[in-house]
Every structure is written in structure tokens, then in C-alpha cells.
Motif scaffolding. Structure first.
Motif, PDB file in Angstrom:
ATOM      1  N   LYS A 190      53.483  -1.784  10.789  1.00  0.00           N
ATOM      2  CA  LYS A 190      54.531  -0.871  10.313  1.00  0.00           C
ATOM      3  C   LYS A 190      55.260  -0.219  11.481  1.00  0.00           C
ATOM      4  CE  LYS A 190      55.388   3.184   7.388  1.00  0.00           C
ATOM      5  NZ  LYS A 190      56.068   3.952   8.467  1.00  0.00           N
ATOM      6  N   SER A 191      54.511   0.210  12.488  1.00  0.00           N
ATOM      7  CA  SER A 191      55.138   0.864  13.631  1.00  0.00           C
ATOM      8  C   SER A 191      56.066  -0.086  14.378  1.00  0.00           C
ATOM      9  CB  SER A 191      54.062   1.403  14.577  1.00  0.00           C
ATOM     10  OG  SER A 191      54.634   2.149  15.627  1.00  0.00           O
ATOM     11  N   LEU A 192      55.656  -1.340  14.543  1.00  0.00           N
ATOM     12  CA  LEU A 192      56.518  -2.313  15.207  1.00  0.00           C
ATOM     13  C   LEU A 192      57.783  -2.556  14.401  1.00  0.00           C
ATOM     14  CD1 LEU A 192      53.899  -4.952  16.469  1.00  0.00           C
ATOM     15  CD2 LEU A 192      54.944  -3.058  17.741  1.00  0.00           C
ATOM     16  N   ASP A 193      57.643  -2.601  13.065  1.00  0.00           N
ATOM     17  CA  ASP A 193      58.819  -2.755  12.203  1.00  0.00           C
ATOM     18  C   ASP A 193      59.748  -1.552  12.338  1.00  0.00           C
ATOM     19  OD1 ASP A 193      57.962  -5.201  11.284  1.00  0.00           O
ATOM     20  OD2 ASP A 193      57.108  -4.425   9.418  1.00  0.00           O
ATOM     21  N   ASP A 194      59.174  -0.371  12.427  1.00  0.00           N
ATOM     22  CA  ASP A 194      59.985   0.849  12.557  1.00  0.00           C
ATOM     23  C   ASP A 194      60.777   0.846  13.865  1.00  0.00           C
ATOM     24  OD1 ASP A 194      59.055   1.764  10.141  1.00  0.00           O
ATOM     25  OD2 ASP A 194      57.531   3.085  11.012  1.00  0.00           O
ATOM     26  N   TRP A 195      60.140   0.439  14.960  1.00  0.00           N
ATOM     27  CA  TRP A 195      60.853   0.350  16.228  1.00  0.00           C
ATOM     28  C   TRP A 195      62.003  -0.652  16.130  1.00  0.00           C
ATOM     29  CZ3 TRP A 195      60.782   3.271  20.497  1.00  0.00           C
ATOM     30  CH2 TRP A 195      59.701   4.107  20.726  1.00  0.00           C
ATOM     31  N   GLY A 196      61.735  -1.792  15.480  1.00  0.00           N
ATOM     32  CA  GLY A 196      62.780  -2.796  15.324  1.00  0.00           C
ATOM     33  C   GLY A 196      63.926  -2.317  14.460  1.00  0.00           C
ATOM     34  N   ALA A 197      63.604  -1.589  13.382  1.00  0.00           N
ATOM     35  CA  ALA A 197      64.640  -1.088  12.480  1.00  0.00           C
ATOM     36  C   ALA A 197      65.554  -0.089  13.174  1.00  0.00           C
ATOM     37  CB  ALA A 197      63.987  -0.452  11.251  1.00  0.00           C
ATOM     38  N   LYS A 198      65.000   0.654  14.150  1.00  0.00           N
ATOM     39  CA  LYS A 198      65.812   1.623  14.899  1.00  0.00           C
ATOM     40  C   LYS A 198      66.611   0.959  16.012  1.00  0.00           C
ATOM     41  CE  LYS A 198      62.279   4.244  15.903  1.00  0.00           C
ATOM     42  NZ  LYS A 198      61.451   5.359  16.443  1.00  0.00           N
ATOM     43  N   GLY A 199      66.347  -0.325  16.260  1.00  0.00           N
ATOM     44  CA  GLY A 199      67.043  -1.008  17.338  1.00  0.00           C
ATOM     45  C   GLY A 199      66.621  -0.509  18.707  1.00  0.00           C
ATOM     46  N   GLN A 200      65.404   0.006  18.804  1.00  0.00           N
ATOM     47  CA  GLN A 200      64.910   0.558  20.069  1.00  0.00           C
ATOM     48  C   GLN A 200      63.711  -0.244  20.556  1.00  0.00           C
ATOM     49  OE1 GLN A 200      64.034   4.683  19.330  1.00  0.00           O
ATOM     50  NE2 GLN A 200      66.171   5.230  18.955  1.00  0.00           N
ATOM     51  N   GLN A 201      63.442  -0.123  21.848  1.00  0.00           N
ATOM     52  CA  GLN A 201      62.308  -0.807  22.451  1.00  0.00           C
ATOM     53  C   GLN A 201      61.241   0.214  22.847  1.00  0.00           C
ATOM     54  OE1 GLN A 201      64.535  -2.939  25.565  1.00  0.00           O
ATOM     55  NE2 GLN A 201      64.019  -4.855  24.534  1.00  0.00           N
ATOM     56  N   ILE A 202      59.999  -0.177  22.697  1.00  0.00           N
ATOM     57  CA  ILE A 202      58.891   0.696  23.080  1.00  0.00           C
ATOM     58  C   ILE A 202      58.937   0.913  24.588  1.00  0.00           C
ATOM     59  CG2 ILE A 202      56.380   0.940  23.120  1.00  0.00           C
ATOM     60  CD1 ILE A 202      56.320  -0.972  20.688  1.00  0.00           C
ATOM     61  N   PRO A 203      58.849   2.163  25.042  1.00  0.00           N
ATOM     62  CA  PRO A 203      58.887   2.412  26.484  1.00  0.00           C
ATOM     63  C   PRO A 203      57.616   1.926  27.190  1.00  0.00           C
ATOM     64  CG  PRO A 203      59.353   4.423  25.213  1.00  0.00           C
ATOM     65  CD  PRO A 203      58.805   3.415  24.262  1.00  0.00           C
ATOM     66  N   VAL A 204      57.789   1.476  28.420  1.00  0.00           N
ATOM     67  CA  VAL A 204      56.659   1.210  29.312  1.00  0.00           C
ATOM     68  C   VAL A 204      56.629   2.354  30.318  1.00  0.00           C
ATOM     69  CG1 VAL A 204      55.683  -0.320  31.067  1.00  0.00           C
ATOM     70  CG2 VAL A 204      56.783  -1.286  29.042  1.00  0.00           C
ATOM     71  N   ILE A 205      55.556   3.140  30.281  1.00  0.00           N
ATOM     72  CA  ILE A 205      55.461   4.353  31.091  1.00  0.00           C
ATOM     73  C   ILE A 205      54.177   4.298  31.912  1.00  0.00           C
ATOM     74  CG2 ILE A 205      55.315   6.880  31.054  1.00  0.00           C
ATOM     75  CD1 ILE A 205      56.896   6.848  28.471  1.00  0.00           C
ATOM     76  N   TRP A 206      54.298   4.563  33.182  1.00  0.00           N
ATOM     77  CA  TRP A 206      53.140   4.544  34.067  1.00  0.00           C
ATOM     78  C   TRP A 206      52.184   5.687  33.734  1.00  0.00           C
ATOM     79  CZ3 TRP A 206      49.911   2.248  37.126  1.00  0.00           C
ATOM     80  CH2 TRP A 206      49.136   2.978  38.022  1.00  0.00           C
ATOM     81  N   SER A 207      50.957   5.346  33.342  1.00  0.00           N
ATOM     82  CA  SER A 207      49.844   6.283  33.197  1.00  0.00           C
ATOM     83  C   SER A 207      50.185   7.489  32.324  1.00  0.00           C
ATOM     84  CB  SER A 207      49.378   6.746  34.583  1.00  0.00           C
ATOM     85  OG  SER A 207      48.089   7.281  34.523  1.00  0.00           O
ATOM     86  N   HIS A 208      50.986   7.279  31.270  1.00  0.00           N
ATOM     87  CA  HIS A 208      51.343   8.342  30.319  1.00  0.00           C
ATOM     88  C   HIS A 208      52.025   9.526  30.997  1.00  0.00           C
ATOM     89  CE1 HIS A 208      48.952   6.024  27.566  1.00  0.00           C
ATOM     90  NE2 HIS A 208      47.864   6.246  28.251  1.00  0.00           N
ATOM     91  N   ASP A 209      52.700   9.272  32.107  1.00  0.00           N
ATOM     92  CA  ASP A 209      53.346  10.352  32.863  1.00  0.00           C
ATOM     93  C   ASP A 209      54.729  10.606  32.282  1.00  0.00           C
ATOM     94  OD1 ASP A 209      53.979  12.251  34.712  1.00  0.00           O
ATOM     95  OD2 ASP A 209      54.163  10.876  36.414  1.00  0.00           O
ATOM     96  N   TRP A 210      54.756  11.193  31.081  1.00  0.00           N
ATOM     97  CA  TRP A 210      56.008  11.368  30.338  1.00  0.00           C
ATOM     98  C   TRP A 210      57.006  12.276  31.056  1.00  0.00           C
ATOM     99  CZ3 TRP A 210      51.937  12.723  26.319  1.00  0.00           C
ATOM    100  CH2 TRP A 210      51.446  11.559  25.712  1.00  0.00           C
ATOM    101  N   ALA A 211      56.505  13.240  31.833  1.00  0.00           N
ATOM    102  CA  ALA A 211      57.386  14.247  32.415  1.00  0.00           C
ATOM    103  C   ALA A 211      58.216  13.718  33.585  1.00  0.00           C
ATOM    104  CB  ALA A 211      56.563  15.447  32.888  1.00  0.00           C
ATOM    105  N   ASP A 212      57.755  12.650  34.221  1.00  0.00           N
ATOM    106  CA  ASP A 212      58.448  12.116  35.395  1.00  0.00           C
ATOM    107  C   ASP A 212      59.372  10.980  34.973  1.00  0.00           C
ATOM    108  OD1 ASP A 212      59.312  11.164  37.811  1.00  0.00           O
ATOM    109  OD2 ASP A 212      57.331  10.610  38.571  1.00  0.00           O
TER     110      ASP A 212
ATOM    111  N   PHE B  62      60.854   8.845  36.687  1.00  0.00           N
ATOM    112  CA  PHE B  62      60.622   7.634  37.466  1.00  0.00           C
ATOM    113  C   PHE B  62      59.373   6.888  37.012  1.00  0.00           C
ATOM    114  CE2 PHE B  62      63.359  10.130  40.235  1.00  0.00           C
ATOM    115  CZ  PHE B  62      64.303   9.179  40.603  1.00  0.00           C
ATOM    116  N   SER B  63      58.564   7.526  36.164  1.00  0.00           N
ATOM    117  CA  SER B  63      57.414   6.828  35.579  1.00  0.00           C
ATOM    118  C   SER B  63      57.811   6.002  34.362  1.00  0.00           C
ATOM    119  CB  SER B  63      56.323   7.831  35.194  1.00  0.00           C
ATOM    120  OG  SER B  63      55.743   8.408  36.341  1.00  0.00           O
ATOM    121  N   HIS B  64      59.025   6.182  33.857  1.00  0.00           N
ATOM    122  CA  HIS B  64      59.572   5.353  32.780  1.00  0.00           C
ATOM    123  C   HIS B  64      60.111   4.083  33.437  1.00  0.00           C
ATOM    124  CE1 HIS B  64      59.760   8.575  29.529  1.00  0.00           C
ATOM    125  NE2 HIS B  64      59.275   9.188  30.594  1.00  0.00           N
TER     126      HIS B  64
END
Length: 267
Positions: free
Chosen positions: A51-73, A75-77
Motif C-alpha cells: 500500500k505504501s509503495l502504491d501511495d508513493w506512486g500515486a503521488k508521483g513522488q520517489q522515496i528519498p535515499v537519506i544517509w543514516s536517517h540524518d533528516w536535518a542535513d 546534504f544527507s539527502h
């Protein structure tokens, strides 16, 4: 509450290698394995990500690849997931760190080099549980994860901060379950002992606190999770003088005390 899970030796192929069929900047990794009870007693079922993969596809967005869950930086995206499929083994993703990203983001370039040389072999993903419950799997008690909302994936190094984050999430999850009892209390005690060992070799003054905000659409994701200025583990923001490990140990003290109270009330 957002949780994370990590898997060793998850990187399968990286671009520029022989006969991989991948372009420069692409890599394949298994970020979750199905039908295997992990160290925290969870078992992810096939279909949990559908379901989650379908939801990402329906929004036309791609799942982010982020280094070590470092959301605040920012440059980690470092990239995006160009393809994600559930196989019989688990959730397999094809990620992409573009040449432009490698050129202008030194962190992305270094992480890609680490992936290619297999010096980073672990992947992790951040998720919310939308459907799950106690079960028995191959003769042992477990918690079945039937539907998950995935927020991001990424390569990581297993460090002290991530360990305490996982233990804190498990402590809160265990006490919220109806099957919380002696076995769950024993897991909390073991977690408490482990944190003590971590603190023995990691002085508080050497650990930096790092409050982060999960990726998404502003503060909506936190509101949906019922959190306000929360840490990535779903707990309240730490006091300025506290550390992730010490704060987690305090939380585990509270959880164990609550478990003792519940046991006394049942008697």
C-alpha cells in the motif's frame, strides 16, 4: 511514532560493476527481509509495503535515499529510489545517486564510493506501523508487521545513537501492546543493561544531541503521528544537557517501573 530497522549485507549490486545492468550512480539493496524474526521480536510479512509503495506512486513522488536517517542535513539527502518491489525475499530497491549529486554534494560522492567498495554494507528504512499484532511464528512469540508506511531508506553505519533510538522505540512499542508481560519486561531489562555498557564507553560529553525533523510535507507528518517537536524515535525533544543514550536509559527506567506496576495490579 517513526521507527527504523537495519539489515546487514543488504547491498547487492552497484553501477559500474561487471554485468549488473546498472548505470553509474545506481545500486540495488534489500532493505527489509520477510518472514524472519529480528532481534526485537518483529516479523515483517510479504505485502507489508504494498500500500505504501502504491501511495508513493500515486503521488508521483520517489522515496528519498537519506544517509543514516540524518533528516536535518540537506546534504544527507543523497538520492532517490527509482524502483521498489516486494520479492519473495523482501523489499528490494534500486536507488540512484545522480552524477550531478555526486559532483555537487561531497557527502553523496563519498557514500557512493563506500557503497561501491562495500565498506558500507548496511541499509535501514524509516516507517510507521499501520497494521500489526502479536503472533506465534515457528514456535516463538513475535510481533507481526502486516502493513507499514515507509518514509525513507538509506545506507548507514550502526552507531551508538542508532542503537539507542531502536531500543527506545521498542520500549514504547512493547508497553503499548496488550500482550506486555514478563517476557517484555525481560527485554526492557536487557536493553537497560546494554545502554549501561554503551554509556560506560561513551562519555556523555562526547555525544552530541541532534534533534531532527522527518522528511515530508512540513509539520503534517509529525501532526499525524501525534508528536510535537519530537525526536526521530517519537519521544519528546531532549533537554539541552541530556544525551540520546542517557535519555533513553531514563525512558527505560520508566518503562520497567510501569511494567512492575502493571504486574502488581494484576496480582
Amino acid at each position: 511514532m517513526i521507527r527504523t530497522k537495519s539489515f546487514d549485507t543488504a547491498v547487492e549490486n552497484v553501477g559500474d560493476e561487471t554485468d549488473t545492468g546498472l548505470a553509474d550512480g545506481e545500486f540495488k539493496a534489500v532493505v527489509s527481509v520477510f518472514d524472519t524474526v529480528d532481534a526485537f521480536g518483529d516479523v515483517v510479512r510479504k505485502g507489508a509495503f504494498a500500500k505504501s509503495l502504491d501511495d508513493w506512486g500515486a503521488k508521483g513522488q520517489q522515496i528519498p535515499v537519506i544517509w543514516s536517517h540524518d533528516w536535518a542535513d540537506p546534504f544527507s539527502h543523497i538520492g532517490t529510489v527509482s524502483k521498489a518491489v516486494e520479492t519473495d525475499r523482501g523489499l528490494e530497491i534500486t536507488g540512484y545517486i545522480s552524477p550531478d549529486e555526486q559532483e555537487h554534494n561531497p557527502k553523496a560522492a563519498q557514500i557512493y564510493r563506500l557503497l561501491k567498495s562495500r565498506r558500507v554494507n548496511q541499509f535501514s528504512f524509516a516507517f510507521d506501523i499501520e497494521d500489526g499484532g502479536p503472533t506465534e511464528y515457528k514456535g516463538q512469540d513475535a510481533y507481526e508487521l502486516r502493513q507499514l508506511k515507509i518514509h525513507e531508506v538509506g545506507p548507514c553505519l550502526l552507531g551508538v545513537n542508532q542503537e539507542t533510538e531502536l531500543l527506545a522505540a521498542k520500549a514504547a512499542e512493547l508497553t503499548s501492546r496488550q500482550d506486555f508481560g514478563a517476557t517484555a519486561r525481560q527485554q526492557l531489562v536487557k536493553a537497560h543493561e546494554l545502554l549501561g555498557k554503551i554509556l560506560d564507553v561513551t562519555p556523555d560529553e562526547d555525544v552530541e544531541t541532534n534533534e531532527t525533523t522527518p522528511p515530508g510535507e512540513g509539520g503534517g507528518q509529525q501532526d499525524a503521528a501525534g508528536e510535537d517537536a519530537a525526536s526521530p524515535t517519537g519521544g519528546p525533544a531532549s533537554d539541552p544537557g541530556s544525551t540520546p543514550a542517557s535519555a533513553t536509559r531514563q525512558r527505560l527506567d520508566i518503562e520497567i517501573a510501569l511494567a512492575d506496576t502493571n504486574d502488581e495490579s494484576e496480582d
